[in-house]
Design a protein around this motif. Sequence first.
Motif, short mmCIF file in Angstrom:
data_model
loop_
_atom_site.label_atom_id
_atom_site.label_comp_id
_atom_site.label_asym_id
_atom_site.label_seq_id
_atom_site.Cartn_x
_atom_site.Cartn_y
_atom_site.Cartn_z
N ARG A 130 14.96 4.38 -5.63
CA ARG A 130 15.17 4.38 -7.08
C ARG A 130 13.93 4.84 -7.84
NH1 ARG A 130 15.76 -0.87 -7.62
NH2 ARG A 130 13.54 -1.10 -8.16
N ASP A 131 12.81 4.21 -7.61
CA ASP A 131 11.61 4.48 -8.40
C ASP A 131 10.78 5.64 -7.86
OD1 ASP A 131 10.85 1.72 -10.32
OD2 ASP A 131 12.46 1.60 -8.85
N ALA A 132 10.67 5.73 -6.53
CA ALA A 132 9.90 6.82 -5.94
C ALA A 132 10.76 8.07 -5.73
CB ALA A 132 9.29 6.38 -4.61
N ASP A 133 12.09 7.92 -5.89
CA ASP A 133 13.03 9.04 -5.81
C ASP A 133 12.97 9.75 -4.46
OD1 ASP A 133 15.09 10.60 -6.83
OD2 ASP A 133 13.73 12.10 -7.65
N VAL A 134 12.92 8.95 -3.40
CA VAL A 134 12.97 9.49 -2.03
C VAL A 134 14.21 8.90 -1.37
CG1 VAL A 134 11.79 9.68 0.19
CG2 VAL A 134 10.46 9.65 -1.94
N ALA A 135 15.14 9.75 -0.98
CA ALA A 135 16.45 9.28 -0.53
C ALA A 135 16.43 8.71 0.89
CB ALA A 135 17.46 10.42 -0.61
N LYS A 136 15.76 9.40 1.82
CA LYS A 136 15.78 9.00 3.22
C LYS A 136 14.61 8.06 3.52
CE LYS A 136 19.16 11.57 5.12
NZ LYS A 136 20.20 11.08 6.04
N VAL A 137 14.92 6.89 4.09
CA VAL A 137 13.89 5.87 4.33
C VAL A 137 13.95 5.41 5.78
CG1 VAL A 137 12.95 3.66 3.59
CG2 VAL A 137 14.16 5.10 1.94
N GLY A 138 12.80 5.40 6.43
CA GLY A 138 12.68 4.84 7.77
C GLY A 138 11.70 3.69 7.77
N LEU A 139 11.67 2.94 8.86
CA LEU A 139 10.72 1.85 9.03
C LEU A 139 10.17 1.89 10.44
CD1 LEU A 139 10.86 -1.81 7.83
CD2 LEU A 139 10.47 -1.36 10.26
N VAL A 140 8.86 1.75 10.56
CA VAL A 140 8.23 1.59 11.86
C VAL A 140 7.43 0.29 11.83
CG1 VAL A 140 6.23 3.03 11.19
CG2 VAL A 140 6.74 2.64 13.62
N LEU A 174 0.87 -1.17 0.00
CA LEU A 174 0.00 0.00 0.00
C LEU A 174 0.90 1.22 0.00
CD1 LEU A 174 -2.74 1.51 0.44
CD2 LEU A 174 -2.32 1.27 2.90
N VAL A 175 0.75 2.08 -0.99
CA VAL A 175 1.51 3.32 -1.07
C VAL A 175 0.56 4.49 -0.92
CG1 VAL A 175 2.98 4.78 -2.51
CG2 VAL A 175 3.28 2.30 -2.56
N ILE A 218 -3.25 -0.64 10.24
CA ILE A 218 -2.01 -0.34 9.53
C ILE A 218 -2.26 0.69 8.43
CG2 ILE A 218 -0.23 -1.32 8.02
CD1 ILE A 218 0.12 -1.98 11.01
N GLN A 219 -3.40 0.58 7.77
CA GLN A 219 -3.75 1.59 6.76
C GLN A 219 -3.85 2.97 7.40
OE1 GLN A 219 -7.08 0.26 4.12
NE2 GLN A 219 -6.76 -1.72 5.10
N LYS A 220 -4.43 3.02 8.60
CA LYS A 220 -4.56 4.31 9.31
C LYS A 220 -3.19 4.87 9.66
CE LYS A 220 -6.90 6.49 13.25
NZ LYS A 220 -7.80 6.26 14.41
N LYS A 221 -2.30 3.99 10.14
CA LYS A 221 -0.95 4.45 10.47
C LYS A 221 -0.23 4.97 9.23
CE LYS A 221 -0.18 1.71 14.67
NZ LYS A 221 -0.11 2.87 15.59
N ALA A 222 -0.38 4.28 8.11
CA ALA A 222 0.24 4.74 6.88
C ALA A 222 -0.30 6.12 6.47
CB ALA A 222 0.00 3.72 5.76
N GLN A 223 -1.60 6.28 6.59
CA GLN A 223 -2.20 7.58 6.25
C GLN A 223 -1.66 8.68 7.14
OE1 GLN A 223 -4.53 8.32 3.59
NE2 GLN A 223 -3.65 10.29 4.21
N GLN A 224 -1.45 8.38 8.43
CA GLN A 224 -0.92 9.37 9.36
C GLN A 224 0.47 9.83 8.95
OE1 GLN A 224 -1.25 7.23 13.06
NE2 GLN A 224 -3.40 7.77 13.36
N TRP A 225 1.29 8.89 8.48
CA TRP A 225 2.64 9.29 8.04
C TRP A 225 2.56 10.12 6.77
CZ3 TRP A 225 6.17 9.61 11.38
CH2 TRP A 225 6.20 8.74 12.47
N ALA A 226 1.66 9.78 5.87
CA ALA A 226 1.48 10.60 4.67
C ALA A 226 1.01 12.00 5.05
CB ALA A 226 0.49 9.94 3.71
N ASP A 227 0.12 12.08 6.04
CA ASP A 227 -0.37 13.39 6.50
C ASP A 227 0.76 14.23 7.10
OD1 ASP A 227 -2.91 12.65 5.71
OD2 ASP A 227 -3.60 12.13 7.73
N ARG A 228 1.79 13.56 7.61
CA ARG A 228 2.95 14.28 8.17
C ARG A 228 3.96 14.66 7.09
NH1 ARG A 228 2.68 9.94 12.27
NH2 ARG A 228 1.83 10.79 14.21
N GLY A 229 3.68 14.27 5.84
CA GLY A 229 4.55 14.67 4.76
C GLY A 229 5.48 13.60 4.24
N TYR A 230 5.31 12.38 4.72
CA TYR A 230 6.16 11.28 4.27
C TYR A 230 5.46 10.41 3.22
CZ TYR A 230 8.87 12.31 8.51
OH TYR A 230 9.60 12.93 9.48
#
Length: 232
Positions: free
Chosen positions: A109-119, A19-20, A44-56
Amino acid sequence: MTTNTQIPTLDDDGQIPVLVIKPEGTPRGAVIVQQEIFGVDAGIQKKAQQWADRGYLAVAPDTFWRQQPGVALDADIPEQFQEAVGYMMKHDFDLGIRDIEAVIHWIRRDADVAKVGLVGFCMGGRVAYMAAARTDIDASVGYYGVMIDQMLGEKHAIAKPLMLHIPTADHFVSPDAQKAMHEGLDDHPKVTLYDYEGLDHGFAAEIGSRRDEAAAQLADERTAAFFAEHLG
């Protein structure tokens, strides 16, 4: 449909469903949201949406895709809880961390986002530790990670920041296991551990009966500050 994108495996022998969720504007970084044993469910979908709302850029992989794509189970229904445990018991964590590495590569590479975290949560907390030890991810956070005490031999390989949230009454992580984690990691320069007194496994779940609102908010604030520092 909980996933909307497919990412090729490292060996290019399959496609990992994910899910992106994209933020508005240019992402400040990316956060991989690693599921519990219950799949890419509503929480998990809600948590993903929260990170997108924070700009990630938020990416939530379907971890059990090789066993059963699209798993989404309810922790409060005993039969579904046991089904989820069955998926975890059959999960190949070594292969799974290679899938995480594939996701990291795709984001850069494909999304062109350099900094990556994992929760990650529950089994995902273990994956957060493994990602810190086995990949070049920029920062990782684990909530109530299981079996980390059995992987302390890998701690020397942790080169990027790792934060672990540990509820002291976790019935899946014994006091002895928690003691071993503290003894093994408290003095590690890249690792930060937070204890949550009297709380049980799953206290930060977005849905269901396990959530403790105050502790979940505190842990999430710490995680957000951690990613803001290390991802941007």
